[in-house]
Design a protein around this motif. Structure first.
Motif, PDB file in Angstrom:
ATOM      1  N   GLY A  45      78.382  52.745  -0.079  1.00 56.02           N
ATOM      2  CA  GLY A  45      78.749  51.356   0.181  1.00 56.02           C
ATOM      3  C   GLY A  45      77.698  50.353  -0.254  1.00 56.02           C
ATOM      4  N   GLY A  46      76.471  50.802  -0.454  1.00 56.95           N
ATOM      5  CA  GLY A  46      75.396  49.898  -0.856  1.00 56.95           C
ATOM      6  C   GLY A  46      74.978  50.143  -2.290  1.00 56.95           C
ATOM      7  N   PRO A  78      73.909  44.831 -16.252  1.00 51.01           N
ATOM      8  CA  PRO A  78      74.117  43.449 -15.828  1.00 51.01           C
ATOM      9  C   PRO A  78      75.579  43.208 -15.477  1.00 51.01           C
ATOM     10  N   GLY A  79      75.790  42.414 -14.453  1.00 49.04           N
ATOM     11  CA  GLY A  79      77.149  42.102 -14.037  1.00 49.04           C
ATOM     12  C   GLY A  79      77.790  43.144 -13.147  1.00 49.04           C
ATOM     13  N   ALA A  80      77.070  44.246 -12.875  1.00 47.17           N
ATOM     14  CA  ALA A  80      77.629  45.268 -11.995  1.00 47.17           C
ATOM     15  C   ALA A  80      77.680  44.733 -10.573  1.00 47.17           C
ATOM     16  N   PRO A  81      78.761  44.981  -9.861  1.00 53.81           N
ATOM     17  CA  PRO A  81      78.838  44.515  -8.476  1.00 53.81           C
ATOM     18  C   PRO A  81      77.747  45.171  -7.629  1.00 53.81           C
ATOM     19  N   THR A  82      77.066  44.389  -6.809  1.00 51.00           N
ATOM     20  CA  THR A  82      76.095  44.950  -5.877  1.00 51.00           C
ATOM     21  C   THR A  82      76.649  44.797  -4.475  1.00 51.00           C
ATOM     22  N   ALA A  83      76.153  45.613  -3.568  1.00 51.00           N
ATOM     23  CA  ALA A  83      76.616  45.570  -2.182  1.00 51.00           C
ATOM     24  C   ALA A  83      75.401  45.646  -1.272  1.00 51.00           C
ATOM     25  N   SER A  84      75.395  44.847  -0.228  1.00 52.97           N
ATOM     26  CA  SER A  84      74.230  44.783   0.643  1.00 52.97           C
ATOM     27  C   SER A  84      74.406  45.550   1.944  1.00 52.97           C
ATOM     28  N   SER A  85      75.485  46.325   2.070  1.00 55.67           N
ATOM     29  CA  SER A  85      75.681  47.074   3.311  1.00 55.67           C
ATOM     30  C   SER A  85      75.715  48.574   3.029  1.00 55.67           C
ATOM     31  N   PRO A  86      74.531  49.203   3.001  1.00 56.70           N
ATOM     32  CA  PRO A  86      74.466  50.641   2.736  1.00 56.70           C
ATOM     33  C   PRO A  86      75.224  51.446   3.779  1.00 56.70           C
ATOM     34  N   GLY A  87      75.574  52.622   3.418  1.00 56.45           N
ATOM     35  CA  GLY A  87      76.313  53.533   4.290  1.00 56.45           C
ATOM     36  C   GLY A  87      77.507  54.078   3.537  1.00 56.45           C
ATOM     37  N   SER A  88      78.114  55.072   4.106  1.00 55.35           N
ATOM     38  CA  SER A  88      79.270  55.682   3.459  1.00 55.35           C
ATOM     39  C   SER A  88      80.410  54.674   3.359  1.00 55.35           C
ATOM     40  N   ALA A  89      81.062  54.661   2.189  1.00 55.36           N
ATOM     41  CA  ALA A  89      82.202  53.773   1.986  1.00 55.36           C
ATOM     42  C   ALA A  89      83.516  54.531   2.092  1.00 55.36           C
ATOM     43  N   LEU A 108      88.565  55.117   0.220  1.00 55.54           N
ATOM     44  CA  LEU A 108      87.507  54.186   0.600  1.00 55.54           C
ATOM     45  C   LEU A 108      87.954  53.231   1.694  1.00 55.54           C
ATOM     46  N   SER A 109      87.126  53.095   2.715  1.00 58.92           N
ATOM     47  CA  SER A 109      87.404  52.149   3.795  1.00 58.92           C
ATOM     48  C   SER A 109      86.895  50.758   3.437  1.00 58.92           C
ATOM     49  N   ARG A 110      86.083  50.674   2.400  1.00 57.60           N
ATOM     50  CA  ARG A 110      85.592  49.404   1.848  1.00 57.60           C
ATOM     51  C   ARG A 110      85.170  49.666   0.417  1.00 57.60           C
ATOM     52  N   CYS A 147      84.662  51.118  -7.068  1.00 58.05           N
ATOM     53  CA  CYS A 147      86.038  51.215  -6.566  1.00 58.05           C
ATOM     54  C   CYS A 147      86.254  50.218  -5.443  1.00 58.05           C
ATOM     55  N   ARG A 148      87.446  49.687  -5.378  1.00 58.09           N
ATOM     56  CA  ARG A 148      87.824  48.819  -4.266  1.00 58.09           C
ATOM     57  C   ARG A 148      88.354  49.676  -3.117  1.00 58.09           C
TER      58      ARG A 148
END
Length: 196
Positions: A45-46, A78-89, A108-110, A147-148
């Motif tokens: 998730g992160g 560059p341009g890759a989505p980043t996520a600030s909430s680590p943990g299993s997605a 995926l739950s998120r 993935c969404r």
């Protein structure tokens, strides 16, 4: 590997003794479970952009690093989505594994990065639910796709650079030779020269 058979206790405290194995020798062996096992495929998730090889390796070596909850994207992403909430997605299962193609079922739950612990190479491509997507290099060595939330079929497949262009060129050459043969341009043997 999740389990190892060893003749003596391991030096790392990340392994737990499961059983003693008597194998006919005077000294038994021991079955140990690796408590730091990372699955071959998972959903993190992160994600954050790597600040270079040394920085990524420092993060990966840190005992507090959540190996299945966060990935480091290579600097050429560059341009890759980043996520600030680590943990299993979510969860990922390997549905089919072949040398040039791997199919994963992801739930995926998120949103997150479905990561496969196989070597990254620019010849690897991917689809999510049959839609072509970009493959990212993560954690310096491996490959992942963004993935969404939801259930998805992720397919990695290998296609060597230039293979399609080479195939088209070969087919065009064969077609040209076939046309030349059919029109008699390739039939200039001794019998054809005697008639002139």
């Amino acid at each position: 590997m999740r389990y190892q058979i060893l003749r003596s206790p391991p030096t790392a405290s990340t392994q737990r003794e499961v059983a003693t194995i008597f194998n006919g020798s005077p000294k038994p062996a021991y079955l140990y479970e690796n408590l730091c096992l990372v699955p071959r495929a998972y959903a993190a998730g992160g994600a954050q952009l790597s600040q270079g090889i040394a920085a990524t390796l420092r993060h990966l070596a840190d005992p507090a690093f959540d190996a299945t909850g966060e990935v480091f994207l290579s600097p050429d992403s560059p341009g890759a989505p980043t996520a600030s909430s680590p943990g299993s997605a979510g969860t990922v299962e390997i549905a089919d594994y072949r040398p040039n193609e791997v199919t994963l079922n992801a739930r995926l739950s998120r949103a997150g990065y479905v990561t496969l612990l196989d070597r990254f190479d620019s010849g690897w491509h991917a689809t999510i639910d049959n839609q072509e997507v970009r493959v990212f290099r993560v954690n310096q060595l491996f490959r992942a796709v963004y993935c969404r939330k939801g259930e998805h079929v992720v397919r990695f497949y290998y296609q060597q650079a230039g293979l399609q262009a080479g195939s088209i060129l070969s087919l065009a050459t064969l077609a040209g030779l076939a046309v030349a043969y059919a029109t008699g341009l390739g039939n200039k043997g001794p019998a054809a020269r005697r008639n002139t």
